[in-house]
Design a protein around this motif. Structure first.
Motif, mmCIF file in Angstrom:
data_model
loop_
_atom_site.group_PDB
_atom_site.id
_atom_site.type_symbol
_atom_site.label_atom_id
_atom_site.label_comp_id
_atom_site.label_asym_id
_atom_site.label_seq_id
_atom_site.Cartn_x
_atom_site.Cartn_y
_atom_site.Cartn_z
ATOM 1 N N LEU A 1 34.010 40.715 57.515
ATOM 2 C CA LEU A 1 33.110 41.581 56.761
ATOM 3 C C LEU A 1 31.652 41.275 57.095
ATOM 4 N N GLU A 2 30.793 42.230 56.815
ATOM 5 C CA GLU A 2 29.371 42.022 57.053
ATOM 6 C C GLU A 2 28.756 41.096 56.021
ATOM 7 N N GLU A 3 29.260 41.170 54.775
ATOM 8 C CA GLU A 3 28.744 40.322 53.701
ATOM 9 C C GLU A 3 29.804 39.304 53.290
ATOM 10 N N ASN A 4 29.334 38.122 52.925
ATOM 11 C CA ASN A 4 30.240 37.056 52.513
ATOM 12 C C ASN A 4 30.508 37.152 51.018
ATOM 13 N N SER A 5 31.166 38.249 50.613
ATOM 14 C CA SER A 5 31.484 38.470 49.207
ATOM 15 C C SER A 5 32.896 39.026 49.100
ATOM 16 N N VAL A 6 33.553 38.691 47.985
ATOM 17 C CA VAL A 6 34.953 39.042 47.792
ATOM 18 C C VAL A 6 35.104 39.872 46.520
ATOM 19 N N ILE A 7 35.805 40.982 46.616
ATOM 20 C CA ILE A 7 36.298 41.722 45.451
ATOM 21 C C ILE A 7 37.787 41.899 45.696
ATOM 22 N N PHE A 8 38.587 41.101 44.989
ATOM 23 C CA PHE A 8 39.995 40.970 45.354
ATOM 24 C C PHE A 8 40.888 41.196 44.131
ATOM 25 N N PRO A 9 41.921 42.055 44.240
ATOM 26 C CA PRO A 9 42.847 42.275 43.116
ATOM 27 C C PRO A 9 43.893 41.159 43.053
ATOM 28 N N VAL A 10 43.819 40.340 42.029
ATOM 29 C CA VAL A 10 44.751 39.218 41.927
ATOM 30 C C VAL A 10 46.018 39.563 41.145
ATOM 31 N N ASN A 11 45.938 40.636 40.329
ATOM 32 C CA ASN A 11 47.126 40.967 39.530
ATOM 33 C C ASN A 11 47.066 42.440 39.139
ATOM 34 N N PHE B 1 46.865 32.055 39.751
ATOM 35 C CA PHE B 1 46.452 32.332 38.375
ATOM 36 C C PHE B 1 47.520 31.879 37.389
ATOM 37 N N GLU B 2 47.046 31.653 36.183
ATOM 38 C CA GLU B 2 47.895 31.299 35.050
ATOM 39 C C GLU B 2 47.644 32.332 33.967
ATOM 40 N N GLU B 3 48.681 33.024 33.553
ATOM 41 C CA GLU B 3 48.514 34.067 32.543
ATOM 42 C C GLU B 3 49.211 33.667 31.252
ATOM 43 N N THR B 4 48.547 33.967 30.148
ATOM 44 C CA THR B 4 49.065 33.644 28.816
ATOM 45 C C THR B 4 48.955 34.893 27.950
ATOM 46 N N TYR B 5 49.999 35.191 27.225
ATOM 47 C CA TYR B 5 49.946 36.376 26.373
ATOM 48 C C TYR B 5 50.491 36.059 24.977
ATOM 49 N N LYS B 6 49.974 36.823 24.028
ATOM 50 C CA LYS B 6 50.332 36.628 22.621
ATOM 51 C C LYS B 6 51.530 37.495 22.269
ATOM 52 N N ASN C 1 52.911 31.052 35.527
ATOM 53 C CA ASN C 1 52.093 30.806 36.709
ATOM 54 C C ASN C 1 52.406 31.843 37.781
ATOM 55 N N SER C 2 51.405 32.184 38.563
ATOM 56 C CA SER C 2 51.597 33.144 39.646
ATOM 57 C C SER C 2 52.542 32.574 40.693
ATOM 58 N N THR C 3 53.253 33.450 41.368
ATOM 59 C CA THR C 3 54.188 33.037 42.415
ATOM 60 C C THR C 3 53.888 33.705 43.754
ATOM 61 N N ILE D 1 44.018 35.529 31.363
ATOM 62 C CA ILE D 1 44.339 35.082 32.718
ATOM 63 C C ILE D 1 43.276 34.091 33.181
ATOM 64 N N LEU D 2 43.741 32.969 33.725
ATOM 65 C CA LEU D 2 42.864 31.969 34.333
ATOM 66 C C LEU D 2 43.074 32.049 35.836
ATOM 67 N N VAL D 3 42.040 32.467 36.556
ATOM 68 C CA VAL D 3 42.121 32.618 38.009
ATOM 69 C C VAL D 3 41.445 31.427 38.672
ATOM 70 N N LYS D 4 42.115 30.858 39.670
ATOM 71 C CA LYS D 4 41.546 29.764 40.454
ATOM 72 C C LYS D 4 41.336 30.239 41.885
ATOM 73 N N GLN D 5 40.151 29.992 42.392
ATOM 74 C CA GLN D 5 39.798 30.356 43.757
ATOM 75 C C GLN D 5 39.624 29.094 44.593
ATOM 76 N N PHE D 6 40.434 28.967 45.639
ATOM 77 C CA PHE D 6 40.363 27.830 46.544
ATOM 78 C C PHE D 6 39.718 28.289 47.851
ATOM 79 N N VAL D 7 38.691 27.593 48.269
ATOM 80 C CA VAL D 7 38.145 27.831 49.604
ATOM 81 C C VAL D 7 39.001 27.032 50.583
#
Length: 398
Positions: A223-233, A167-172, A211-213, A248-254
């Motif tokens: 898992l039984e279902e092919n779904s993700v609920i994941f804490p990125v930050n 992820f890329e985070e930007t704050y004011k 940028n995330s490190t 925050i801009l989150v990028k998900q790579f398969v």
């Protein structure tokens, strides 16, 4: 992919050398000078990057970038993409390109000493889209309030079961004691003179991007279902990043199962608590090897991934409506006099020339400790460029 660098600073060469826990003398450790490769291409049409460096010892204080290398990526159709070194150890493709289906891609490296390295042929992974990003108020392990950011995604493609996130985070940044005016020194010697003038540089609103490190990986194969609920930050409610407005801009790579195993192992070992664990796995094998010496170890994993991304904005008041944020810097006023008759110096002019304070207003406080004509505040409290850039990002929405 700076998380790889942070890992190597403390742990890597221990894992290469030791297979059990024994008392050691740090200064007597042997050391392997290994090539470290950070490389990935995606289905996005852009210029891609490859980072080359070397492992380094604990007492080294900087990254050892691998310069002067020849880097290419070839595909099974015979196309060769060349990379140019744009900064020390950082190589960028000469043209924009994207990974496509029904193709395999191989990373090839020739270092300046003539050694060559290649990855295994890799294919583009299946697609999985990010459905949404959300926030949730949670407590840290220490019981302190904070906000967690979750990424949610799902896929009907059974081949998309392993994920990596960045992820890329930007704050004011808006300082609490900003003024649209500033003090200009008219005369640096007696008779000292200053003038209040309109500012010519925008320094009320600034932005900082990081940028995330951390290594962030997830899987749905178990898992039984092919779904993700994941804490990125996760950020405490006292974190300056969320003091005003945050994005925050989150990028998900398969990724492939082998890439998941590589990064998940790296993640587990990146904690200092694990460096001297009872069970040492030894060298972490990637998919890049030496063409000259089959016994030479090489660090890194070449990825060919589909990517999905999504951006989220929120204000501090959105997630913590009953709280206020305290500015984390000391903003005590100063009001130096213009002229000291005893020393024939100007404390005010000296303060202006040092640049550590900035003008806030005329001094109407009437306090004996603040005798000068103008109230000055530490620059960090009145000039946002001390902490960020005054260039508003193109994507920013107020």
């Amino acid at each position: 992919m700076t998380f790889i660098k942070s890992y190597f600073t403390k742990a890597l060469f221990f894992l290469i050398i030791f297979s059990c826990v024994e008392p050691i003398e740090i200064e007597n450790l042997s050391f392997d000078n290994l090539l470290v490769v950070e490389a990935s291409i995606t289905n996005q049409l852009k210029k891609h990057h490859v980072q080359l460096s070397r492992t380094f010892q604990l007492n080294d204080d900087s990254i050892k970038n691998e310069t002067g290398a020849t880097v290419t990526i070839s595909n099974s159709n015979g196309t060769i993409y060349t990379f140019t070194e744009v900064s020390n150890g950082q190589y960028e493709s000469s043209i924009a390109f994207q990974a496509t289906n029904n193709n395999t891609y191989t990373l090839n490296i020739t270092t300046k000493d003539g050694n060559t390295y290649s990855s295994t042929p890799e294919t583009l992974t299946a697609t999985s889209q990010i459905n949404c990003l959300s926030t949730n108020i949670e407590a840290s392990t220490d019981g302190l309030d904070g906000v967690a950011i979750y990424v949610e995604s799902s896929s009907t493609n059974e081949s998309a079961k392993y994920y990596r996130y960045t992820f890329e985070e930007t704050y004011k940044i808006t300082p609490p004691f900003w003024s649209d005016k500033e003090l200009m020194v008219i005369s640096n010697s007696f008779p000292y003179r200053v003038a209040v003038v309109e500012k010519t540089i925008e320094n009320k609103n600034c932005y900082k991007t990081l940028n995330s490190t951390d290594i962030l990986v997830a899987e749905t194969a178990s898992l039984e279902e092919n779904s993700v609920i994941f804490p990125v930050n996760f950020m405490l409610d006292t974190n300056f990043k969320i003091a005003e407005r945050y994005s925050i801009l989150v990028k998900q790579f398969v990724i492939t199962p082998s890439a998941y195993n590589y990064f998940n192992t790296l993640k587990r070992l990146s904690s200092s608590d694990n460096v001297f664990a009872q069970s040492q796995p030894g060298f972490i094998s990637g998919n890049i090897s030496s063409n000259n010496n089959e016994n030479e170890k090489t660090i890194g994993f070449f990825q060919v991934s589909t990517v999905s991304e999504k951006r989220l904005f929120f204000n501090f008041a959105d997630v913590f409506p009953d709280k206020t944020f305290e500015y984390p810097y000391d903003c005590d006023f100063a009001a130096p006099i213009l002229y000291d008759s005893f020393s024939q110096s100007s404390p005010l002019v000296d303060l202006i020339n040092r640049g550590s304070y900035t003008y806030y207003s005329e001094n109407n406080l009437g306090q004996s400790a603040l005798e000068g004509p103008y109230l000055m505040v530490p620059s960090v409290c009145g000039d946002c460029t001390v902490l960020g850039s005054n260039v508003k990002p193109e994507f920013w929405i107020d």
